[in-house]
Design a protein around this motif. Sequence first.
Motif, PDB file in Angstrom:
ATOM      1  N   TRP A   1       5.804   6.192  -9.403  1.00 37.71           N
ATOM      2  CA  TRP A   1       5.803   6.414  -7.876  1.00 37.71           C
ATOM      3  C   TRP A   1       4.673   5.686  -7.300  1.00 37.71           C
ATOM      4  O   TRP A   1       4.821   5.139  -6.184  1.00 37.71           O
ATOM      5  N   VAL A   2       3.684   5.730  -7.788  1.00 34.98           N
ATOM      6  CA  VAL A   2       2.375   4.749  -7.343  1.00 34.98           C
ATOM      7  C   VAL A   2       2.777   3.360  -7.066  1.00 34.98           C
ATOM      8  O   VAL A   2       2.613   2.782  -6.327  1.00 34.98           O
TER       9      VAL A   2
ATOM     10  N   ASN B   1       3.938  -3.066  -7.112  1.00 34.09           N
ATOM     11  CA  ASN B   1       5.232  -2.974  -6.658  1.00 34.09           C
ATOM     12  C   ASN B   1       6.056  -4.299  -7.144  1.00 34.09           C
ATOM     13  O   ASN B   1       7.266  -4.470  -7.374  1.00 34.09           O
TER      14      ASN B   1
ATOM     15  N   SER C   1       5.106   2.388  -4.603  1.00 32.71           N
ATOM     16  CA  SER C   1       4.621   2.730  -2.990  1.00 32.71           C
ATOM     17  C   SER C   1       3.893   1.516  -2.472  1.00 32.71           C
ATOM     18  O   SER C   1       3.155   0.909  -3.200  1.00 32.71           O
ATOM     19  N   ASP C   2       3.814   1.362  -1.456  1.00 33.49           N
ATOM     20  CA  ASP C   2       2.829   0.541  -0.567  1.00 33.49           C
ATOM     21  C   ASP C   2       1.352   1.425  -0.535  1.00 33.49           C
ATOM     22  O   ASP C   2       1.140   2.101   0.441  1.00 33.49           O
ATOM     23  N   TYR C   3       0.581   1.207  -1.472  1.00 26.21           N
ATOM     24  CA  TYR C   3      -0.472   2.109  -1.352  1.00 26.21           C
ATOM     25  C   TYR C   3      -1.522   1.788  -0.453  1.00 26.21           C
ATOM     26  O   TYR C   3      -2.866   2.054  -0.626  1.00 26.21           O
TER      27      TYR C   3
ATOM     28  N   GLU D   1      -1.032   1.934   2.292  1.00 23.48           N
ATOM     29  CA  GLU D   1      -0.922   2.877   3.533  1.00 23.48           C
ATOM     30  C   GLU D   1      -0.907   4.427   3.053  1.00 23.48           C
ATOM     31  O   GLU D   1      -1.162   4.423   1.659  1.00 23.48           O
ATOM     32  N   ASP D   2      -0.953   5.307   3.889  1.00 23.05           N
ATOM     33  CA  ASP D   2      -0.623   6.801   3.245  1.00 23.05           C
ATOM     34  C   ASP D   2       0.718   6.713   2.394  1.00 23.05           C
ATOM     35  O   ASP D   2       1.747   6.307   2.699  1.00 23.05           O
ATOM     36  N   LEU D   3       0.532   7.394   1.243  1.00 24.85           N
ATOM     37  CA  LEU D   3       1.499   7.641   0.217  1.00 24.85           C
ATOM     38  C   LEU D   3       2.338   8.454   0.650  1.00 24.85           C
ATOM     39  O   LEU D   3       2.085   9.732   1.114  1.00 24.85           O
TER      40      LEU D   3
END
Length: 226
Positions: A19-20, A99, A23-25, A27-29
């Motif tokens: 999941w991490v 990602n 994600s675009d970490y 920004e806020d996840l």
Amino acid sequence: VTDPQVIAKESGVEILRLWVAMSDYAEDLRIGKTILQTTVDAYRKLRNTVRYLLGALHGFDEAERLPLEEMPPLERFILHRLWQLDGQVRAAYAAHRYNDVFRPIAEFTAGDLSALYFDVRKDSLHCDRPDDQGRRGARTGMDALFERLTAWLAPLLPLTVEEAWTTRFPEAGSNCLRVIPKTPAAWRDEAEAARWAKVQAVTSVVTGALEVERREKRIGAALEAA
């Protein structure tokens, strides 16, 4: 590992890691049921790909390996795709863009492998003689796939690929201590890639037409079509 609670715990940890990575970490996840289900589906596809390779490669050894110049056209295409992915994965890891590691691997396993390569080669694996050149080529190609997927995914899914690696090579040490193997430049084959792009384009059109025929109840299974 046979304890269901341990399996569930390890899978949960792997899914959170993925999941991490997805994600675009910067920004806020964001997290929720839909996002987690998407991550679970992605994890299962990657895990099932590695599991399929484990089964397909049972008993494979160096005597069975086929030289590159004798590889069938489909295997040459898959090796070319590995050559392409190798550059993408290394660049993404160097830039800490996880990602961009996950996405091309996921697209490769769902498209080139599941929808094409594994589907085409399953008959050869199940029906051809062990010394058949096509079967040897398929298993040689799958060995290259296993070697690279377990290395590429080690930072993202360490528990899953560690179990896969040590199941196949119990005396080889930890998968997490490996480095990504070098991919030979000779695997690059633009002509074969262009040829299979045409095959895939035709396949997508035919598949769409078959869906129409199934929906109209003119055929059942795709093999009923002519």
